[in-house]
Design an enzyme around this catalytic site. Structure first.
Site, mmCIF file in Angstrom:
data_model
loop_
_atom_site.group_PDB
_atom_site.id
_atom_site.type_symbol
_atom_site.label_atom_id
_atom_site.label_comp_id
_atom_site.label_asym_id
_atom_site.label_seq_id
_atom_site.Cartn_x
_atom_site.Cartn_y
_atom_site.Cartn_z
ATOM 1 N N ASP A 15 0.853 -1.177 0.000
ATOM 2 C CA ASP A 15 0.000 0.000 0.000
ATOM 3 C C ASP A 15 0.893 1.232 0.000
ATOM 4 O O ASP A 15 2.016 1.202 0.513
ATOM 5 C CB ASP A 15 -0.887 -0.036 1.249
ATOM 6 C CG ASP A 15 -1.955 1.032 1.228
ATOM 7 O OD1 ASP A 15 -2.014 1.806 0.253
ATOM 8 O OD2 ASP A 15 -2.734 1.089 2.202
ATOM 9 N N SER A 16 0.409 2.326 -0.546
ATOM 10 C CA SER A 16 1.263 3.512 -0.709
ATOM 11 C C SER A 16 1.517 4.270 0.581
ATOM 12 O O SER A 16 2.421 5.097 0.649
ATOM 13 C CB SER A 16 0.615 4.477 -1.709
ATOM 14 O OG SER A 16 -0.545 5.064 -1.144
ATOM 15 N N GLN A 47 -10.915 6.909 -7.005
ATOM 16 C CA GLN A 47 -11.626 7.494 -5.868
ATOM 17 C C GLN A 47 -12.922 8.140 -6.364
ATOM 18 O O GLN A 47 -13.297 7.989 -7.517
ATOM 19 C CB GLN A 47 -10.724 8.504 -5.156
ATOM 20 C CG GLN A 47 -9.541 7.898 -4.433
ATOM 21 C CD GLN A 47 -9.931 7.174 -3.143
ATOM 22 O OE1 GLN A 47 -11.105 7.160 -2.733
ATOM 23 N NE2 GLN A 47 -8.949 6.566 -2.484
ATOM 24 N N ASP A 51 -8.143 -7.286 0.242
ATOM 25 C CA ASP A 51 -7.286 -7.398 1.421
ATOM 26 C C ASP A 51 -7.996 -6.777 2.603
ATOM 27 O O ASP A 51 -8.854 -5.911 2.444
ATOM 28 C CB ASP A 51 -5.950 -6.671 1.209
ATOM 29 C CG ASP A 51 -6.081 -5.182 1.517
ATOM 30 O OD1 ASP A 51 -5.681 -4.752 2.622
ATOM 31 O OD2 ASP A 51 -6.622 -4.433 0.666
ATOM 32 N N CYS A 103 -14.644 -27.465 8.686
ATOM 33 C CA CYS A 103 -13.330 -26.953 8.291
ATOM 34 C C CYS A 103 -12.279 -28.035 8.459
ATOM 35 O O CYS A 103 -12.256 -28.752 9.466
ATOM 36 C CB CYS A 103 -12.964 -25.736 9.142
ATOM 37 S SG CYS A 103 -11.354 -25.007 8.751
ATOM 38 N N CYS A 149 -8.920 -27.340 8.340
ATOM 39 C CA CYS A 149 -7.619 -26.726 8.614
ATOM 40 C C CYS A 149 -6.916 -27.434 9.763
ATOM 41 O O CYS A 149 -7.520 -28.202 10.516
ATOM 42 C CB CYS A 149 -7.766 -25.235 8.907
ATOM 43 S SG CYS A 149 -8.335 -24.814 10.573
ATOM 44 N N CYS A 201 -8.635 -26.913 13.232
ATOM 45 C CA CYS A 201 -9.884 -27.636 13.465
ATOM 46 C C CYS A 201 -9.666 -29.147 13.544
ATOM 47 O O CYS A 201 -10.444 -29.860 14.181
ATOM 48 C CB CYS A 201 -10.890 -27.288 12.366
ATOM 49 S SG CYS A 201 -11.517 -25.590 12.496
ATOM 50 N N HIS A 218 -6.825 -20.161 11.648
ATOM 51 C CA HIS A 218 -8.137 -20.625 11.203
ATOM 52 C C HIS A 218 -8.857 -19.563 10.373
ATOM 53 O O HIS A 218 -9.422 -19.880 9.310
ATOM 54 C CB HIS A 218 -9.011 -21.008 12.400
ATOM 55 C CG HIS A 218 -10.449 -21.207 12.031
ATOM 56 N ND1 HIS A 218 -10.919 -22.364 11.442
ATOM 57 C CD2 HIS A 218 -11.514 -20.364 12.116
ATOM 58 C CE1 HIS A 218 -12.207 -22.238 11.190
ATOM 59 N NE2 HIS A 218 -12.595 -21.039 11.587
#
Length: 378
Positions: free
Chosen positions: A93-94, A190, A267, A305, A307, A310, A336
């Site tokens: 990010d800037s 924008q 994000d 799940c 993962c 889990c 998770h």
């Protein structure tokens, strides 16, 4: 260009698109969620764990890395990938959002922004040229143009002035970019909730031929209905053959709704931030594992799940860790939550392949609880 977009398929049911973004550090299918590693680390997660859960690209922040440890140190280390031992793609990010959100004392002028370091109070100045210099030193695959991110709501008059300034800054960013053969640069559209200003911003930025385009100024306090409406008239203005990135969005419903409206990349700090408070995303909705009712619950966070968390740890154990302020508990909830969102985007991509993203949305919303009157979102 170092960043290219390959279109694979358009969902007949919704118009969402499946694609591949190619970068100097690997390719990834879109739509995709990018974990946020603000200070060159996704909080509590190792790069090896990020790779394990399927992360292909992460986000780091120019503003924070400029303040500490400094872009010169990272450049001396061989760039951000080497510094943090991450072989995947990185987007930076800037710093514009942080300048406008973290600093109460700031002065915007044509050259850039005067503000105070939110840690030390030191006076600082960030311009389009400085933002490019820092990101060139960091060596990220995708750099973001320096823009003004006005608050919501803002008047049409102020927003018009802001959009015009952001367009001028975008042109300066392109001129200041020192490594265009190895680092892509995205422009940021924008305009707030105003369709005419979004159109103006998109026209200005697409004429400058960036590697990709972000939709900024959303998820800053506006209702989700407004965000979706803005996306509906903004994304069609962006090039079909380049990535489209919606900044700062990470709730499950918004990821699906954003994909339906043509967004490729997302994000947000949401999954890691709420994880540190013991809040988990599950297929049945939000679960606050620190609550007392889980003290003797020996089931997984989410029965659907698969993962590592889990499969190996119970709600009762994780609650104990979180309540005891044990770092391992925060690592488990973070792992998770990130896995959940990355898996969700995998399911979104599969639904696009099968021309059924609209059906998937209804099924997911019903199971997650978004359709209930008492639904609790993030």
């Amino acid at each position: 260009m170092p960043i290219t977009y390959e279109h694979i398929k358009t969902c007949k049911q919704t118009g969402a698109r499946l694609g591949i973004v190619h970068t100097p550090h690997g390719s990834f299918e879109t739509p995709i969620f990018m974990p946020v590693g603000t200070l060159a680390t996704v909080k509590t997660m190792s790069p090896e764990e990020l790779e394990e859960i399927g992360a292909k690209i992460i986000l780091s922040n120019t503003y924070h890395l400029w303040l500490r440890p400094g872009e010169d140190i990272i450049q001396e280390a061989g760039g951000l990938h080497s510094f943090m031992n991450w072989d995947g793609a990185i987007l930076t990010d800037s710093g514009g959002f942080q300048v406008f959100s973290l600093s109460d004392l700031r002065q915007i002028e044509e050259e850039g922004v005067h503000f105070r370091n939110h840690i030390s109070g030191e006076k600082l100045f960030l311009s389009p040229e400085k933002a490019m210099h820092i990101q060139n030193a960091l060596g990220s695959d995708i750099m973001m143009a320096f823009d003004e991110c006005p608050p919501f709501p803002a008047t049409h008059e102020y927003m018009k002035s802001s959009v015009e300034r952001t367009s001028r800054w975008a042109e300066r960013c392109l001129q200041a970019h020192q490594n265009p053969s190895k680092q892509g640069l995205f422009g940021i559209v924008q305009g707030g909730e105003y369709e005419d200003l979004r159109r103006l911003s998109a026209q200005d930025l697409t004429s400058l031929d960036f590697s990709g385009y972000a939709v900024g100024g959303l998820s800053v306090g506006e209702p989700k209905e407004v965000m979706n409406r803005v996306l509906e008239f903004t994304t069609p203005l962006l090039p079909h053959d380049k990535p489209r990135y919606l900044m700062g969005v990470g709730s499950p419903d918004s990821l699906i709704d954003g994909a339906i409206r043509g967004i490729d990349m997302f994000d947000c700090v949401l999954p890691t931030r709420i994880a540190r408070n013991g809040t988990c995303m599950t297929s049945n909705g939000r679960l606050v594992v620190r609550n007392a009712k889980y003290a003797r619950d020996f089931g997984p966070l989410d029965e659907k799940c698969d993962c590592h968390v889990c499969r190996n740890y119970s709600r009762a154990y994780i609650r104990h860790l979180v309540k005891s302020n044990e770092t391992f508990g925060l690592r488990l909830t973070t792992y998770h939550n990130l896995y959940f969102l990355l898996k969700l985007m995998e399911q979104v991509r599969e639904a696009i392949r099968n021309d059924r993203l609209g059906d998937f949305r209804e099924e997911f919303f019903e199971q997650y609880g978004f359709n209930r009157p008492d639904a609790k979102n993030f």
